[in-house]
Design a protein around this motif. Structure first.
Motif, short mmCIF file in Angstrom:
data_model
loop_
_atom_site.label_atom_id
_atom_site.label_comp_id
_atom_site.label_asym_id
_atom_site.label_seq_id
_atom_site.Cartn_x
_atom_site.Cartn_y
_atom_site.Cartn_z
N SER A 58 -61.88 -4.65 62.15
CA SER A 58 -60.99 -5.33 61.32
C SER A 58 -61.53 -5.20 59.88
CB SER A 58 -60.48 -6.65 61.78
OG SER A 58 -61.56 -7.50 61.51
N MET A 100 -60.32 -2.17 58.15
CA MET A 100 -58.89 -2.13 58.15
C MET A 100 -58.55 -2.86 56.74
SD MET A 100 -56.96 -2.76 61.39
CE MET A 100 -58.02 -3.66 62.56
N ARG A 101 -59.24 -4.05 56.66
CA ARG A 101 -58.96 -5.37 55.75
C ARG A 101 -59.48 -4.68 54.11
NH1 ARG A 101 -56.50 -9.23 53.28
NH2 ARG A 101 -56.04 -9.87 55.70
N LEU A 111 -56.70 -2.37 53.40
CA LEU A 111 -55.25 -3.31 53.04
C LEU A 111 -55.60 -4.01 51.66
CD1 LEU A 111 -54.51 -4.32 56.64
CD2 LEU A 111 -53.33 -2.75 54.96
N VAL A 166 -57.24 0.78 64.01
CA VAL A 166 -56.15 -0.57 64.42
C VAL A 166 -55.95 -0.28 66.00
CG1 VAL A 166 -53.84 -0.76 64.52
CG2 VAL A 166 -54.73 -0.20 62.29
N HIS A 171 -58.90 -1.56 67.64
CA HIS A 171 -59.21 -3.02 67.22
C HIS A 171 -58.54 -3.95 68.24
CE1 HIS A 171 -59.24 -6.79 65.27
NE2 HIS A 171 -58.20 -7.05 65.38
N MET A 212 -60.14 -6.06 71.49
CA MET A 212 -59.77 -7.46 71.34
C MET A 212 -59.10 -7.85 72.49
SD MET A 212 -61.11 -8.93 68.73
CE MET A 212 -61.69 -9.05 67.20
N ILE A 213 -57.93 -7.28 73.21
CA ILE A 213 -57.17 -7.88 74.31
C ILE A 213 -58.09 -7.53 75.54
CG2 ILE A 213 -55.08 -7.29 75.55
CD1 ILE A 213 -54.65 -8.93 72.79
N ILE A 266 -60.83 -10.64 75.13
CA ILE A 266 -60.03 -11.90 75.65
C ILE A 266 -60.13 -11.59 77.34
CG2 ILE A 266 -57.92 -13.02 76.01
CD1 ILE A 266 -59.25 -13.55 73.33
C1 HEM Z 1 -57.46 -11.61 70.92
C2 HEM Z 1 -56.96 -10.67 70.02
C3 HEM Z 1 -57.40 -10.44 68.76
C4 HEM Z 1 -58.24 -11.11 67.80
C5 HEM Z 1 -59.32 -12.07 68.33
C6 HEM Z 1 -58.17 -10.27 66.49
C7 HEM Z 1 -59.02 -10.80 65.45
C8 HEM Z 1 -58.90 -10.38 64.02
C9 HEM Z 1 -59.34 -10.76 62.91
C10 HEM Z 1 -60.64 -11.81 62.99
C11 HEM Z 1 -59.05 -10.00 61.86
C12 HEM Z 1 -59.54 -9.86 60.52
C13 HEM Z 1 -58.61 -10.67 59.77
C14 HEM Z 1 -58.87 -10.70 58.17
O1 HEM Z 1 -59.18 -9.33 57.70
O2 HEM Z 1 -58.64 -11.66 57.63
C15 HEM Z 1 -57.96 -9.07 62.40
C16 HEM Z 1 -57.43 -8.09 61.61
C17 HEM Z 1 -56.51 -7.20 62.38
N1 HEM Z 1 -55.95 -7.19 63.37
FE1 HEM Z 1 -56.69 -8.21 65.00
N2 HEM Z 1 -57.23 -9.41 66.54
C18 HEM Z 1 -56.69 -9.42 67.95
C19 HEM Z 1 -55.73 -8.66 68.12
C20 HEM Z 1 -54.90 -7.63 67.60
C21 HEM Z 1 -54.12 -6.62 68.17
C22 HEM Z 1 -53.50 -6.80 69.31
C23 HEM Z 1 -53.67 -6.03 67.22
C24 HEM Z 1 -52.52 -4.80 67.01
C25 HEM Z 1 -52.99 -3.79 67.50
C26 HEM Z 1 -54.43 -6.25 65.87
C27 HEM Z 1 -54.45 -5.76 64.55
C28 HEM Z 1 -54.92 -6.48 63.74
C29 HEM Z 1 -54.98 -5.70 62.19
C30 HEM Z 1 -53.92 -4.61 61.78
C31 HEM Z 1 -55.61 -6.34 61.43
C32 HEM Z 1 -55.89 -6.02 59.88
C33 HEM Z 1 -54.88 -7.06 59.30
C34 HEM Z 1 -55.73 -7.67 57.88
O3 HEM Z 1 -56.59 -7.43 57.76
O4 HEM Z 1 -54.82 -7.74 57.02
N3 HEM Z 1 -55.29 -7.29 66.16
N4 HEM Z 1 -57.64 -9.22 63.69
#
Ligand code: HEM
Length: 173
Positions: free
Chosen positions: A50, A53-54, A57, A89, A92, A96-97, A101
């Motif tokens: 993530s 990705m960030r 983005l 993506v 991630h 995570m799922i 979890i």
């Molecule tokens: C329990 C499940 C999940 C947890 C704990 C989780 C946690 C996180 C965290 C901590 C970030 C970083 C946020 C940031 O940059 O400020 C993130 C970003 C992201 N997650 Fe997840 N995530 C989960 C599930 C998912 C799922 C299922 C998807 C879809 C495929 C997903 C897609 C993304 C994307 C695209 C980002 C980048 C968004 C950004 O930084 O703006 N996540 N996630």
């Protein structure tokens, strides 16, 4: 009487060695802890994805030369390539799922707590429970291969990538 019942319920797992006590344990509590540790390691890997990705983005168009050094195949010119971004993506979300979890909930907390809550000595089939955890690494390793753009595991990566990622499914083998 209560003491007798309690004594009867108690299981004596007799660990013979480090391996049978901590690695190939049949004790539901140890297996629960193993699942929890594995889940948090996987969660950390997904967290790192993530961050990648960030970076894209949050700073569109910016190049990160250190990223190219870190991931020479995936970030030529200091920008994540399209394929790796989509893989990140997908992995991630998947990690995570399913590996964080779900693994922490059903594998970790359920193994640790349910026998205690219902007053059982252990899970119904401790050996199968142990086998289930032992398979954990291969189950996590195979999808992770899809992150490596050019590896000796290309065949595996191609197969898995094509199943779980539409962009890879469209590409010719
Ligand atoms: C329990 C499940 C999940 C947890 C704990 C989780 C946690 C996180 C965290 C901590 C970030 C970083 C946020 C940031 O940059 O400020 C993130 C970003 C992201 N997650 Fe997840 N995530 C989960 C599930 C998912 C799922 C299922 C998807 C879809 C495929 C997903 C897609 C993304 C994307 C695209 C980002 C980048 C968004 C950004 O930084 O703006 N996540 N996630």
């Amino acid at each position: 009487m209560a003491h007798e019942v309690h004594a009867h319920m108690e299981v004596h797992h007799e660990p013979k060695s480090f391996w049978t006590k901590y690695i190939f344990s049949q004790d539901a509590k140890i297996i629960g802890i193993q699942y929890l540790i594995t889940a948090f390691v996987m969660g950390f890997i997904a967290l790192v994805l993530s961050w990648l990705m960030r970076l894209q983005l949050g700073f569109p168009g910016k190049t990160f030369l250190w990223l190219e050094k870190l991931l020479p195949n995936a970030a030529q010119g200091g920008v994540l390539n399209q394929d790796f971004y989509l893989a990140a993506v997908t992995m991630h979300g998947t990690i995570m799922i399913f590996f964080f979890i779900t693994a922490a909930g059903t594998g970790g907390f359920a193994n640790y707590l349910i026998p205690l809550q219902i007053g059982a000595r252990d899970m119904a089939f401790p050996f199968v429970n142990m086998l289930s955890y032992s398979g954990t690494f291969s189950r996590r390793f195979v999808p992770l291969c899809s992150l490596r753009p050019s590896s000796c595991l290309a065949v595996l990566r191609g197969a898995v990538g094509r199943c779980i990622r539409p962009s890879a499914a469209r590409r010719k083998p």
